[in-house]
Design a protein around this motif. Structure first.
Motif, PDB file in Angstrom:
ATOM      1  N   GLN A 268     -34.190  37.211  21.063  1.00 32.21           N
ATOM      2  CA  GLN A 268     -35.512  37.325  21.684  1.00 32.21           C
ATOM      3  C   GLN A 268     -36.596  36.717  20.792  1.00 32.21           C
ATOM      4  OE1 GLN A 268     -35.687  38.319  24.805  1.00 32.21           O
ATOM      5  NE2 GLN A 268     -37.820  37.793  24.839  1.00 32.21           N
ATOM      6  N   GLU A 269     -36.515  37.004  19.495  1.00 32.93           N
ATOM      7  CA  GLU A 269     -37.488  36.440  18.555  1.00 32.93           C
ATOM      8  C   GLU A 269     -37.356  34.920  18.481  1.00 32.93           C
ATOM      9  OE1 GLU A 269     -40.524  35.879  15.827  1.00 32.93           O
ATOM     10  OE2 GLU A 269     -40.084  37.631  17.068  1.00 32.93           O
ATOM     11  N   ALA A 270     -36.137  34.414  18.505  1.00 30.85           N
ATOM     12  CA  ALA A 270     -35.930  32.963  18.458  1.00 30.85           C
ATOM     13  C   ALA A 270     -36.518  32.283  19.696  1.00 30.85           C
ATOM     14  CB  ALA A 270     -34.441  32.644  18.322  1.00 30.85           C
ATOM     15  N   TYR A 271     -36.347  32.913  20.870  1.00 30.83           N
ATOM     16  CA  TYR A 271     -36.951  32.341  22.081  1.00 30.83           C
ATOM     17  C   TYR A 271     -38.476  32.409  22.014  1.00 30.83           C
ATOM     18  CZ  TYR A 271     -32.692  31.441  24.697  1.00 30.83           C
ATOM     19  OH  TYR A 271     -31.497  30.922  25.134  1.00 30.83           O
ATOM     20  N   ALA A 272     -39.016  33.462  21.443  1.00 30.09           N
ATOM     21  CA  ALA A 272     -40.477  33.551  21.295  1.00 30.09           C
ATOM     22  C   ALA A 272     -40.977  32.416  20.404  1.00 30.09           C
ATOM     23  CB  ALA A 272     -40.872  34.912  20.703  1.00 30.09           C
ATOM     24  N   ARG A 273     -40.249  32.142  19.340  1.00 22.27           N
ATOM     25  CA  ARG A 273     -40.633  31.032  18.458  1.00 22.27           C
ATOM     26  C   ARG A 273     -40.463  29.688  19.152  1.00 22.27           C
ATOM     27  NH1 ARG A 273     -38.804  32.842  12.360  1.00 22.27           N
ATOM     28  NH2 ARG A 273     -39.815  34.890  12.444  1.00 22.27           N
ATOM     29  N   ALA A 274     -39.422  29.568  19.968  1.00 22.41           N
ATOM     30  CA  ALA A 274     -39.231  28.324  20.720  1.00 22.41           C
ATOM     31  C   ALA A 274     -40.392  28.098  21.680  1.00 22.41           C
ATOM     32  CB  ALA A 274     -37.903  28.364  21.485  1.00 22.41           C
ATOM     33  N   TRP A 275     -40.844  29.178  22.331  1.00 19.83           N
ATOM     34  CA  TRP A 275     -41.971  29.055  23.259  1.00 19.83           C
ATOM     35  C   TRP A 275     -43.228  28.588  22.525  1.00 19.83           C
ATOM     36  CZ3 TRP A 275     -43.928  27.849  27.534  1.00 19.83           C
ATOM     37  CH2 TRP A 275     -45.222  28.200  27.879  1.00 19.83           C
TER      38      TRP A 275
ATOM     39  N   VAL B 262     -32.158  29.340  14.661  1.00 18.27           N
ATOM     40  CA  VAL B 262     -33.261  30.234  14.301  1.00 18.27           C
ATOM     41  C   VAL B 262     -32.806  31.688  14.416  1.00 18.27           C
ATOM     42  CG1 VAL B 262     -35.556  31.060  14.999  1.00 18.27           C
ATOM     43  CG2 VAL B 262     -35.102  28.604  14.826  1.00 18.27           C
ATOM     44  N   ALA B 263     -32.112  32.026  15.478  1.00 12.28           N
ATOM     45  CA  ALA B 263     -31.644  33.405  15.662  1.00 12.28           C
ATOM     46  C   ALA B 263     -30.687  33.800  14.541  1.00 12.28           C
ATOM     47  CB  ALA B 263     -30.972  33.562  17.029  1.00 12.28           C
ATOM     48  N   TYR B 264     -29.775  32.920  14.196  1.00 15.43           N
ATOM     49  CA  TYR B 264     -28.834  33.229  13.118  1.00 15.43           C
ATOM     50  C   TYR B 264     -29.574  33.418  11.792  1.00 15.43           C
ATOM     51  CZ  TYR B 264     -24.764  33.154  10.114  1.00 15.43           C
ATOM     52  OH  TYR B 264     -23.806  33.493   9.192  1.00 15.43           O
TER      53      TYR B 264
END
Length: 167
Positions: free
Chosen positions: A37-44, A63-65
């Motif tokens: 979820q945090e990685a997708y927020a950063r992607a956005w 990023v998630a890893y």
């Protein structure tokens, strides 16, 4: 098409698989959900740049890893307590084969686990894994070979083949 539309499509088509992939890599479903979820927020936040990449999912997965690894370094005591709590809790909505595979994957090294998941479950090539992990191709091949050797007895088989199964 607006940026939010392309991001929404990207998220909808990849988020579930991404959680499964990270769960297989790190062995903790709740943490996998959090870091994805945090990685997708950063992607956005960086979507104009990330969407131009050849493989935005690889960026999110990396990023998630990295978030998971950072979390491990910051909170080893919390993680130990969480694992004790999680050991008695039933994992919901997951295929029993996936749970058994993750249990076996938890018993091999993190680098072997990551290589096995990226190659066999996600379907990346050795070159792509080397690029995503910052390793040499020969190191990836060694991790895959050693990981297969370590996993085989844990899964009750004589040896693992190179067959791939996409998550």
């Amino acid at each position: 098409m607006r940026d939010s539309d392309t991001f929404d499509e990207f998220y909808a088509s990849s988020a579930s698989r991404m959680v499964t992939q990270l769960y297989a890599m790190i062995g903790d479903l709740a943490e996998a959900e959090d870091v994805v979820q945090e990685a997708y927020a950063r992607a956005w936040q960086r979507w104009r740049r990330v969407s131009a990449y050849e493989n935005p999912a690889s960026w999110v997965r990396t990023v998630a890893y990295r978030l998971a690894v950072s979390s491990w370094r910051r909170s080893r005591n919390r993680r130990t307590a969480d694992q004790r709590f999680e050991a008695g809790r039933q994992v919901r909505e997951l295929n029993p084969d996936t749970v058994a595979l993750v249990a076996a994957l938890r018993q091999i090294s993190a680098s072997q686990r990551r290589a096995i998941v990226l190659y066999h479950l996600i379907g990346l090539s050795v070159r792509e894994i080397a690029q995503e992990t910052g390793s040499s191709q020969s190191a990836v091949k060694a991790q895959l070979s050693r990981g297969r050797q370590a996993l085989a007895p844990l899964l009750g088989v004589e040896e693992l083949t190179e067959a791939r199964h996409h998550a």
